[in-house]
Design an enzyme around this catalytic site. Structure first.
Site, PDB file in Angstrom:
ATOM      1  N   SER A 254       0.852  -1.188   0.000  1.00  0.00           N
ATOM      2  CA  SER A 254       0.000   0.000   0.000  1.00  0.00           C
ATOM      3  C   SER A 254       0.885   1.234   0.000  1.00  0.00           C
ATOM      4  O   SER A 254       2.109   1.136   0.099  1.00  0.00           O
ATOM      5  CB  SER A 254      -0.892   0.003   1.239  1.00  0.00           C
ATOM      6  N   LYS A 255       0.238   2.371  -0.073  1.00  0.00           N
ATOM      7  CA  LYS A 255       0.924   3.675  -0.062  1.00  0.00           C
ATOM      8  C   LYS A 255       1.951   3.770   1.065  1.00  0.00           C
ATOM      9  O   LYS A 255       2.957   4.456   0.945  1.00  0.00           O
ATOM     10  CB  LYS A 255      -0.115   4.796   0.131  1.00  0.00           C
TER      11      LYS A 255
END
Ligand code: GLU
Length: 489
Positions: A254-255
């Site tokens: 994820s980010k």
């Protein structure tokens, strides 16, 4: 494989093209190319609330950049057009109506409040959250009354309450679900839009998809899709669920782990061929050692047998390393071409556009060092700047003083202004001779010259650099170094 191979990549335009999704596109593309099949691009844009403007364009751009061309889909059309689900709503409604008529689906009139109550109650009792099938067994009178009341309704699938649904996943093997644990899921929403399940399964059938290759997170949808296929009388495609992509902490990528959009990697200066190779290794391998391989090798060897089941760890360092490998494999003119847009973005505007021949000379000089195209401007700015910015003290090498440095630079100036040819080899001979004459070790003589010519204490090989800079620039820079030194601190 006997049947015609038709695979699809079916993005929902809800944001930037995530690496994980594009890895799915890559695997589908390779599978199609390996088997002489078709790669179809279908945009799953029926969830109107989640649409993010610009995201379809971003996905197409990412695929094009990576060289993943599609045989049917947006822009190219095809026998099953349109390839945007929002333009195919009639087909899903028809399927939903047929299911209702056949008794495989039913209208559900439950209000949002009622559903919230059931949910709260299930949460309190700590039982799995699902619809209590209230409308599944309405009498025709009750149904008529609700219909007459004119409230909204959705269509739910009538899941069998016994038996199991089994899939033979081409990566995961046999996976089975007990039907009684499955929900009567919604297939058509009150606004007439289909849910993912109905639209996805209907289109996979209509578009004659032979194999569904998608991320593992979609595995729980399989029993629903299989039940839909069965009820609609459609043959199901084969399924292959690809391993998750995990960050180094083994949590889903994820980010939090850094950039996830393919386009961010493009902006950061990665080559599409490097990112493509890297993504391929997120779940697939040729053997137990080969990492860097040409596209032809990928296409010739891609097979689902070598896709792993366990999560694939995203190793950023490895990507950076691989990008360096690919950068070094480029021909110098090709590197120059790829560097150009990064350079022109990174250099002061009065220095652009950069001269093509000059750039062709510069590119091979940085080819060994460059790891990202975005470093191009930093690595080469001294080739372009008309005045260099550096501390004159760096001209004076260890065990040297100002006077001897001045003398060395003046001698270099004299030699270089009268050099018959300005090419690295004769220049090297000339300057080595001059250094010996001055009694200066190369480290000291060439160190001072390097700073004068580039403003830096480290640069690509000095004589090649001088050749590319050219006589005029070099003499101007030595003159400027002499002045700086002469002015003193
Ligand atoms: N639209 C879904 C997605 O965004 C497609 C999943 C599938 O391939 O079935 O990933």
């Amino acid at each position: 494989m006997a049947e015609p191979i038709r695979v699809r990549y079916a993005p929902s335009p809800t944001g930037q093209p995530h690496l994980g999704n594009i890895r799915t596109a890559l695997f589908n593309w390779l599978f199609a190319r390996r088997h002489g099949g078709k790669f179809i691009l279908r945009v799953e844009d029926t969830d109107q609330d989640r649409l993010v403007p610009g995201s379809v364009e971003a996905v197409l751009e990412a695929l094009e950049w990576l060289g993943l061309d599609w045989d049917e889909g947006p822009g190219v059309g095809g026998p099953h057009a349109p390839y945007f689900q929002s333009q195919r709503l009639g087909l899903y409604r028809e399927a939903a109506e047929r299911l209702v008529e056949q008794g495989n689906a039913y209208r559900c009139y439950c209000t949002v409040d009622r559903l919230a109550q059931i949910r709260a109650e299930q949460q309190r009792q700590k039982v799995p959250l699902r619809y209590d099938r209230h409308c599944r067994s309405l009498t025709s009178r009750e149904q008529r009354e609700l219909e007459d009341a004119g409230g909204p309704w959705v269509v739910r699938f009538r899941m069998p309450t016994s038996g199991t649904t089994t899939v033979h996943d081409l990566i995961r093997g046999e996976v089975a679900w007990q039907n009684e644990l499955l929900d009567d899921f919604i297939i058509l929403k009150s606004d007439g839009f289909p849910t993912y399940h109905l639209a996805n399964a209907t289109d996979d059938h209509l578009m004659e998809i032979s194999h569904v290759l998608r991320a593992e997170e979609w595995l729980p949808s399989v029993p629903r899709h299989l039940q839909l296929y069965q009820a609609l009388g459609f043959a199901a495609p084969q399924f292959a669920h690809l391993p998750m992509i995990l960050g180094p902490d083994r949590a889903k990528l994820s980010k939090r782990h850094g950039a996830t959009s393919v386009l961010e990697y493009r902006e950061a200066g990665y080559l599409p061929e490097a990112l493509r190779n890297f993504m391929l290794l997120l779940g697939w391998s040729l053997d137990d050692k080969t990492e860097v391989m040409p596209l032809e090798t990928m296409v010739a060897n891609f097979s689902l047998d070598r896709v792993v089941r366990s999560g694939a760890i995203f190793d950023r360092e490895k990507l950076l390393w691989m990008n360096g490998v690919y950068l070094r494999q480029l021909s110098s003119p090709e590197l120059a071409k790829r560097m150009r847009s990064f350079l022109e973005r990174g250099l002061p505007t009065d220095l652009t556009p950069v001269d093509q021949d000059y750039l062709l000379g510069i590119a091979p000089l940085v080819q060994e060092r460059i790891k990202l195209l975005s470093e191009a401007a930093d690595l080469t700015s001294y080739f372009f700047l008309s005045e260099l910015d550096y501390d004159p003290a760096t001209l004076v090498q260890r065990d040297m003083d100002r006077e001897r440095t001045l003398a060395a630079l003046q001698r270099a100036q004299a030699e270089l202004s009268s050099a018959p040819v300005f090419e690295h080899q004769p220049l090297e001979e000339l300057l080595r001779g001059a250094g010996a004459d001055l009694g200066l070790p190369p480290r000291q003589f060439f160190g001072a010259l390097r700073v004068a010519a580039t403003g830096r204490t480290a640069s690509p090989p000095l004589f090649h650099t001088l050749e590319v800079l050219g006589r005029k620039r070099v003499l101007h820079r030595i003159q400027s170094a002499i002045q700086r030194l002469a002015q003193g601190p």
